[in-house]
Design a protein around this motif. Structure first.
Motif, short mmCIF file in Angstrom:
data_model
loop_
_atom_site.label_atom_id
_atom_site.label_comp_id
_atom_site.label_asym_id
_atom_site.label_seq_id
_atom_site.Cartn_x
_atom_site.Cartn_y
_atom_site.Cartn_z
N TRP A 675 0.85 -0.97 0.05
CA TRP A 675 0.06 -0.03 0.01
C TRP A 675 0.98 1.33 0.02
N GLN A 676 1.46 1.41 -1.05
CA GLN A 676 2.31 2.82 -1.40
C GLN A 676 1.61 3.60 -2.09
N PRO A 677 1.31 4.61 -1.95
CA PRO A 677 0.40 5.93 -2.50
C PRO A 677 1.17 6.49 -4.01
N ALA A 678 0.63 6.17 -4.97
CA ALA A 678 1.13 6.61 -6.17
C ALA A 678 1.51 8.19 -6.06
N PRO A 679 2.44 8.58 -6.81
CA PRO A 679 2.68 10.32 -6.70
C PRO A 679 1.72 10.87 -7.20
N LEU A 680 1.33 10.46 -8.21
CA LEU A 680 0.17 11.27 -8.97
C LEU A 680 -1.06 11.41 -8.19
N LEU A 681 -1.39 10.46 -7.36
CA LEU A 681 -2.50 10.41 -6.39
C LEU A 681 -2.26 11.55 -5.26
N LYS A 682 -1.15 11.46 -4.85
CA LYS A 682 -0.57 12.40 -3.73
C LYS A 682 -0.61 13.71 -4.19
N GLN A 683 0.02 14.06 -5.48
CA GLN A 683 -0.03 15.23 -6.24
C GLN A 683 -1.32 16.13 -6.28
N LEU A 684 -2.23 15.07 -6.89
CA LEU A 684 -3.68 15.67 -7.11
C LEU A 684 -4.36 15.98 -5.81
N VAL A 685 -4.05 15.26 -4.69
CA VAL A 685 -4.69 15.62 -3.40
C VAL A 685 -4.14 16.97 -3.07
N GLU A 686 -2.92 17.09 -2.89
CA GLU A 686 -2.27 18.23 -2.51
C GLU A 686 -2.66 19.36 -3.19
N GLU A 687 -2.85 19.32 -4.61
CA GLU A 687 -3.35 20.54 -5.19
C GLU A 687 -4.84 20.64 -5.35
N ASP A 688 -5.71 19.67 -4.72
CA ASP A 688 -7.07 19.74 -4.60
C ASP A 688 -7.79 19.69 -6.05
N ARG A 689 -7.09 18.74 -6.96
CA ARG A 689 -7.66 18.58 -8.15
C ARG A 689 -8.00 16.98 -8.18
N ASN A 690 -8.85 16.72 -9.29
CA ASN A 690 -9.28 15.16 -9.52
C ASN A 690 -8.73 14.67 -10.69
N PHE A 691 -9.05 13.79 -11.19
CA PHE A 691 -8.61 12.85 -12.40
C PHE A 691 -9.01 13.33 -13.71
N ALA A 692 -10.52 13.94 -13.44
CA ALA A 692 -10.97 14.61 -14.67
C ALA A 692 -10.25 15.98 -14.97
N SER A 693 -9.55 16.41 -14.33
CA SER A 693 -8.73 17.58 -14.55
C SER A 693 -7.39 17.30 -15.63
N LEU A 694 -7.51 15.82 -15.74
CA LEU A 694 -6.45 15.39 -16.55
C LEU A 694 -6.62 15.06 -18.00
N ASN A 695 -8.24 14.82 -18.09
CA ASN A 695 -8.64 14.21 -19.20
C ASN A 695 -8.57 15.30 -20.53
N GLY A 696 -8.19 16.44 -20.53
CA GLY A 696 -8.41 17.44 -21.58
C GLY A 696 -7.30 17.16 -22.55
#
Length: 696
Positions: A675-696
């Motif tokens: 259970w090591q958190p993925a860097p991208l998941l940690k980054q998005l939480v820190e930046e208060d963003r979601n996965f949808a913000s990367l779909n563009g």
């Protein structure tokens, strides 16, 4: 831009024609044009009848997807359909191509319907998490038997013009190919008969007494597997049998609004658009694909025969190679069986079936017969040594520019490509079994794959009616890489205290078509076992390896194929949990010093989703998948993830990435390595963003 709706007149008949290519979608401009032109025809004393028809290849084939999620503009579709029906002059609707969703609702607002025999019609709204909201649930049961109307609406199924005529939806069939001419001829005949308006809303629901709505609701709930829309749609149809028409419309609108504001509707719309965005691949923009008219397939097992079948159904000429005549004959028999099944299901005409087997399909034992093939797909045993040998031989016999593709599920395509002198012509085409049924295709781009070859992979997928998703090279690509991680999490859940049967129950209740352990039995436990043995040498010593599935395999229990795996399979009986499994797991827990604890269904789901989302975040962060929505498409179409949840990335956005990250943090106390958190998941939480913000 030209007006998408025009009005002309032939004698005493006004012709209101929609021309909004490519599918005459019911956009705001089309709705407004229909409203104004029908009103103009109504006001003209020289007009005695109104014909509504469409130019191009189809009648109105549904809503305009460009307007999804935007504020509605008047006239609304329900108001337009009511206005058409209220006309004091007979309104004739001529249908060709497909009349879907709002298009069919417009047609039912007319007083008379004529359809070309080639036309099809349906109300597919439940696929988008809503129900027909412009009177479809009220008018269809007044035109055809209620039971059939309920079936059409809740299943999103289409019917032919001929069936529509037999049921009463279509008043006249026309054998021609000109809907305008068919509509005019019918309008003239109606006027000659002195026919006036015939409003569907004046009818009673047809054969309503024959329907047991309680029994039907139970059946719909079971088949819907958690999707709200079919059940709500049935509620609306029942309203057509118990309420006056106007009240039924109000009830329909209330149920429609409830669904429109639901998370399920948002998830299904996300899935709809995600499947349309996967083909947008920057590296192939403006790149012309190579030909795919003639292909070769190496290997005639279940996968190779399925690929060959899918290609043949798409009109592609296929040569299939096997190691000897017996294997080639067996492969041909499998393909023939698959094609016969397509005929039985009405997907293939008998004449076309016969032509395919006579002219478009052949087997061989000599790779030299691939010399003039445009593309060759290898589907042999999952061994790097075997695949490198095959590609070396293909490299020697295939023409310059031929695309060489591997169907490998896991192996390094760069290494396979290195067995040739043309690595730029090599890519992965990972089909999912059964290949002639499953829609998903991972187009795996190796380091040296030429953009024209990538474009060819997508072109072939489109031709074969697959949903093609670009993937990069890693062990398992997108889907199987994520699968391997959440399988480990499921194994860890079992070691922690749940049974495999607890896991399967919790996840089927969550919406999966089958639980993961039942799926492993179906696929064959030996397949996962072989893959785990392949990776054993590279396994990190920090990993807590769960061996209970291996123990089953060591005893010769491979699942359905042997009659026993996690479940016991007896002919004609429902699969039952294998009691030996619990004993094997208990022994392993004792050996590892694990004290089992109670694990709730909610925790099982949270663990499963945390593992899936976490590895998916790594897949996106590593560039293996282009965007989070591509991951959703893969899991929805290849791994049974519930469509009404939108895919794992959309689900994570819905519950909140902070929750997923927090769940991983809690689970780290149990197993810090898994259970090591993925860097991208940690980054998005820190930046208060979601996965949808990367779909563009």
């Amino acid at each position: 831009m030209e007006d998408p709706v025009t009005i002309t007149r032939e004698a005493n008949i006004a012709i209101v024609e929609v021309n909004n290519p490519p599918v005459n979608a019911a956009s705001h401009a089309v709705r407004l044009g229909l409203q104004l032109n029908v009103k103009e025809a109504e006001a003209n004393p020289e007009v005695e009848a109104i014909l509504i028809c469409c130019a191009g290849r189809t009648f109105i084939a549904g809503a305009d997807i460009k307007e999804f999620g935007k504020p509605p503009q008047d006239p609304s579709l329900p108001d337009l359909v009511n206005q058409i029906e209220a006309s004091t002059k007979p309104v004739i609707v001529a249908i060709h191509g497909t009349a879907l969703g709002g298009g069919l609702e417009v047609a039912m607002g007319g007083h008379y319907r004529v359809a070309l025999t080639s036309a099809k019609m349906g109300l597919p709204e439940v696929n988008l998490g809503i129900l027909p909201g412009a009177g479809g649930t009220q008018r269809l049961p007044r035109l055809i038997p209620v039971a059939k109307a309920a079936e059409m609406i809740t299943s999103a199924g289409m019917i032919s013009a001929k069936e529509g005529h037999e049921l009463g939806l279509i008043d006249r069939l026309d054998e021609g190919d000109d809907p305008r001419a068919a509509g005019l001829a019918y309008a003239k005949d109606l006027l000659a008969e002195g026919a006036g308006p015939s409003r569907t809303s004046d009818n009673a629901a047809k054969d309503a007494d024959a329907v047991d709505f309680d029994a039907l609701r139970a059946k719909v709930k079971k088949s819907a597997r958690g999707i709200m829309a079919p059940v709500k749609a049935l509620d609306a149809v029942e309203g057509a049998t118990t309420m006056p028409f106007a009240e039924g419309l109000k009830n329909e609108r209330a149920l429609f609004t409830e669904l429109l504001e639901s998370d399920q509707r948002a998830a299904l719309i996300h899935a709809f658009f995600a499947e349309r965005s996967v083909a947008k691949v920057k590296e192939i923009e403006g790149v012309a694909p190579r030909p795919t008219d003639k292909i070769g397939v190496v290997g005639g097992g279940t996968m190779g025969a399925g690929i060959a079948t899918s290609a043949l159904l798409a009109g592609i000429d296929v040569t299939l190679a096997e190691r000897d005549d017996d294997a080639a004959n067996k492969a041909r028999a499998t393909v023939e069986k698959n094609l016969a099944g397509a005929v039985k299901r009405g997907k293939l005409a008998q004449a076309k079936h016969d032509a395919i087997l006579a002219n478009a399909f052949r087997t061989t034992t000599d790779y030299a017969d691939f010399g003039e093939r445009d593309l060759v797909i290898e589907a042999v045993f999952e061994s790097m040594e075997v695949k490198r040998e095959v590609f070396g031989q293909l490299d020697a016999v295939c023409k310059p520019g031929a695309v060489l593709a591997t169907n490998t599920s896991y192996l390094d395509i760069n290494e396979i490509a290195a067995a040739t002198k043309r690595p730029g012509d090599v890519l992965g085409l990972h089909f999912f079994s059964p290949a002639h049924v499953m829609k998903l295709l991972e187009v795996v781009v190796a380091d040296q794959t030429d953009p024209t070859v990538t474009a060819t992979g997508f072109a072939l997928g489109k031709k074969m009616k697959k949903i093609a998703v670009r993937a990069g090279v890693c062990d398992g690509f997108i889907g199987n890489r994520i699968l391997s991680h959440y399988q480990k999490a499921n194994f860890a859940t079992v070691l922690a205290g749940a049974s495999p049967f607890d896991v399967d129950r919790a996840l089927t209740n969550f919406g999966l078509a089958m639980g993961p352990f039942a799926v492993s039995d179906l696929a064959g436990l030996d397949i996962g076992w072989a893959n785990r043995k392949r990776l054993a040498e590279t396994r990190d010593p920090r990993e807590t390896y769960a061996a209970f599935a291996d123990k089953l395999c060591e005893q010769g229990h491979f699942g359905r194929k042997t009659g026993k795996g996690f479940y016991i399979y007896e002919e004609g009986e429902k699969p039952q949990p294998n009691p030996e499994v619990e004993e094997i797991i208990a022994a392993e827990r004792a050996e590892k010093g694990i004290t089992p604890r109670q694990i709730s269904d909610e925790e099982i789901v949270d663990r499963y989703m945390a593992a899936m989302v976490n590895e998916a975040a790594r897949v996106v962060g590593d560039g293996i998948a282009q965007r989070p929505s591509d991951v959703d498409v893969v899991l929805l179409n290849g791994y049974g993830f519930p469509r009404w949840r939108g895919g794992p990335m959309h689900y994570a956005d819905t519950v909140g990435l902070a929750k997923i990250l927090n769940d991983i943090g809690v689970l780290q106390k149990e197993d810090d390595f898994l259970w090591q958190p993925a860097p991208l998941l940690k980054q998005l939480v820190e930046e208060d963003r979601n996965f949808a913000s990367l779909n563009g």
